[in-house]
Design an enzyme around this catalytic site. Sequence first.
Site, PDB file in Angstrom:
ATOM      1  N   TYR A 128       0.835  -1.210   0.000  1.00  0.00           N
ATOM      2  CA  TYR A 128       0.000   0.000   0.000  1.00  0.00           C
ATOM      3  C   TYR A 128       0.868   1.259   0.000  1.00  0.00           C
ATOM      4  O   TYR A 128       0.902   1.996  -0.951  1.00  0.00           O
ATOM      5  CB  TYR A 128      -0.946  -0.017   1.203  1.00  0.00           C
ATOM      6  CG  TYR A 128      -1.929   1.119   1.208  1.00  0.00           C
ATOM      7  CD1 TYR A 128      -3.045   1.089   0.380  1.00  0.00           C
ATOM      8  CD2 TYR A 128      -1.759   2.223   2.039  1.00  0.00           C
ATOM      9  CE1 TYR A 128      -3.966   2.130   0.372  1.00  0.00           C
ATOM     10  CE2 TYR A 128      -2.674   3.264   2.039  1.00  0.00           C
ATOM     11  CZ  TYR A 128      -3.775   3.219   1.213  1.00  0.00           C
ATOM     12  OH  TYR A 128      -4.676   4.254   1.206  1.00  0.00           O
ATOM     13  N   SER A 130      -6.574   1.412  -4.399  1.00  0.00           N
ATOM     14  CA  SER A 130      -6.666   2.808  -3.982  1.00  0.00           C
ATOM     15  C   SER A 130      -5.295   3.463  -4.090  1.00  0.00           C
ATOM     16  O   SER A 130      -4.720   3.505  -5.179  1.00  0.00           O
ATOM     17  CB  SER A 130      -7.262   2.883  -2.571  1.00  0.00           C
ATOM     18  OG  SER A 130      -7.695   4.172  -2.268  1.00  0.00           O
ATOM     19  N   ASP A 148     -17.920   4.385  -7.356  1.00  0.00           N
ATOM     20  CA  ASP A 148     -16.804   4.714  -6.467  1.00  0.00           C
ATOM     21  C   ASP A 148     -16.731   6.234  -6.329  1.00  0.00           C
ATOM     22  O   ASP A 148     -16.263   6.930  -7.220  1.00  0.00           O
ATOM     23  CB  ASP A 148     -15.489   4.159  -7.022  1.00  0.00           C
ATOM     24  CG  ASP A 148     -14.344   4.276  -6.020  1.00  0.00           C
ATOM     25  OD1 ASP A 148     -14.468   5.075  -5.068  1.00  0.00           O
ATOM     26  OD2 ASP A 148     -13.327   3.583  -6.189  1.00  0.00           O
ATOM     27  N   HIS A 203     -16.080   1.883  -3.690  1.00  0.00           N
ATOM     28  CA  HIS A 203     -14.644   1.773  -3.471  1.00  0.00           C
ATOM     29  C   HIS A 203     -14.252   0.423  -2.873  1.00  0.00           C
ATOM     30  O   HIS A 203     -13.078   0.063  -2.874  1.00  0.00           O
ATOM     31  CB  HIS A 203     -14.174   2.913  -2.563  1.00  0.00           C
ATOM     32  CG  HIS A 203     -12.697   3.130  -2.561  1.00  0.00           C
ATOM     33  ND1 HIS A 203     -12.003   3.495  -3.696  1.00  0.00           N
ATOM     34  CD2 HIS A 203     -11.769   3.023  -1.577  1.00  0.00           C
ATOM     35  CE1 HIS A 203     -10.711   3.610  -3.403  1.00  0.00           C
ATOM     36  NE2 HIS A 203     -10.549   3.329  -2.135  1.00  0.00           N
TER      37      HIS A 203
END
Length: 709
Positions: free
Chosen positions: A481, A561, A644, A684
């Site tokens: 991430y 994301s 989203d 999302h």
Amino acid sequence: MLFGVKARAEPLRYPDAPRSELVDDYFGTKVADPYRWLEDVDAPQTRAWVAAENALSLPYLAALPERTGLHKRLEQLWNYERFDLPQKRAGKYFFGRNDGLQNQSVLYVQDSADARPRLLLDPNLLSDDGTVALTDYQPSPDGSLLAYATAAAGSDWNVLRVRRVADGVDTGDVLTRVKFSGIAWTRDGKGFFYSRYPAAPPGDGDATFDALANQKLFYHRLGDAQADDPLIAEMPTQPRWLWAGEVTDDGRYLVVSVSPDSGEQNAVWIKDLGGAETPKLDAPFIKLIDNFNADYQLLGNRGSTLYFRTNLDAERGRIVAIDPAKPQPANWRTVVGQQPDTLQSALFAGDEIIALTMHDATSRLQRYTPDGKPLGEIVLPGTGSIPDLSVGGVQLSGHAGDPELFYGYTSFNQPLTPYVYTLDKSSARPFRTVTLSFDPDDYVTEAVFCRSKDGTRIPLFISYRKGTKRNGSNPTMLHAYGGFNIAKMPEFSVPALAWMEGGGVYAQASLRGGSEYGRLWHEAGTLTRKQNVFDDFTAAAQYLIREQWTAPAHLAIRGRSNGGLLIGAEINQHPELFAAALPAVGVMDMLRYQKFTIGSSWAGDYGTSDSASGFRTLYAYSPYHNIRPGTAYPAVLVTTADHDDRVVPGHSFKYAAALQAATSSDGVATGKPVLIRIDANAGHGGGKPIGKLIDEEADKLAFALHFTR
């Protein structure tokens, strides 16, 4: 054999995506944006493109020989009874339960420790397709009422309602225009604080993708119309500020966190509500901390003294006590000083402070007296984590004066299991036992470290089924991430288990930009230092290759994301390292991200293109803008959703169109396509029905495996 053999590669013909001549001038640099038209997700031309892309990708994915077996196995592995972290109020226990393949977990209440649980709220009954999710809930202090939030189709927009616990009937209170809000009851149980945005402009129609500004904090009295809710806090001159209210367990203080963006710096305003009687909503605010110099998280209070976890003058965190009568930092008392491990969060439970810390990206629980004297460690079942995976993002649950502490434990081979720890007996037991359809002992996790480009030591977890050999040919999935002060720690994933069960290696890297080693670790992956995140990920991939876990021809990467941004940047910078890539709901246009929904609040991590220096930094790595025509890209499956409203789908639309036009890898000889899978009636990712999750993950894993075997 679970997985099939490769099908013959076929040439693909991508849907028509006309290139416009649109060019922006950023401080003298001309930047083309040929697919700007795809930002308008409701335009007929965009809708036609979306339909054409799905008409290409969905049959392609369905025909992959690996998909049928994976889909069946994912259904089997996901079909186990699981529980969320309980909340306890006035002797009642509130918790979520899923019987296996329910689209949404069901909320139960247990009226005492020995009582039989009874159903309180079933979100599956709120829609025909399981796309309405319970996103948050808070019982009133006496446990008689439940304020709860639901969201439809994966949107971040929530609707708040109130339900009587005794009979499961709603009171009729309905609050809208709620997004990124908590629920904080006053001690009298007659109302709660929440945050909302102004009403949509007249004629705005579907407000899903509205730009967000002017969030305000309100108080809702039960039975009143929302229009009559008293305004508690706002700052008209700062329309991007975010407001979050909490009430201390004794009901005395309203503690408001004021954030300029989604970063870790916040101010703290407090209001003395006067305790358990009718709250004094008109009491003046005390600006306890009136700058954005650090992060402050409330633990609670003891009398008039408030306790906070902060990273001010302690990059890994400390606990301080503040007297509102003398709020200057010189008067603060350090209760628990900075330790070698990073302090994630803390709370009062019983007559103790419980501190959740991180040691090399794994969790530890420490006990302290209210004065900071160490009382020892709560030993966890293994090398794993206490995640915020439950509804409402709760990691620890407990209250001052109540000896029961609740936490959830997970690891790569252990689904989330809720535990109750009785502090006065120093004993732990599972709140509910999770029965598994696999043997956790069949799987191994190695915690190692790799060195990034500048020598920084990066934690890397490598998980696999026993007997897997380091022969350089294992299909391997690398996940990370790297941003927003979010730590990547060991946690259970059904798709990861299915990948390992089929002979694959699953690796997870803890990159800079997260919170693993404190404030400086986070800052080292932000703004002008964002390239560190990509270098860390590259180092993890190179380690897996060098140590013979895999090779570029067998390495897939995934992230969502901010992690989708990571994957997009990585395949631009190192297309030769990877065979397949799965960027999900990614932030792909770094020059315009701040113009949509909540995007402007990400500036603390990214900066913006509104300044010359910010533009130069973002332009250097923006996935959409650094695609190089004629490059032999890996096989790429982009995923997004039409609802989203956090990372708007235009990011993925533009990126996929540009990559399809640029890649040289999708012919018959190499057969590495660029596909985009656009989910309908989804957002999302939060609250996505299990059925949709299984379908999507079967597509992703089949695609990745097809190009890494």
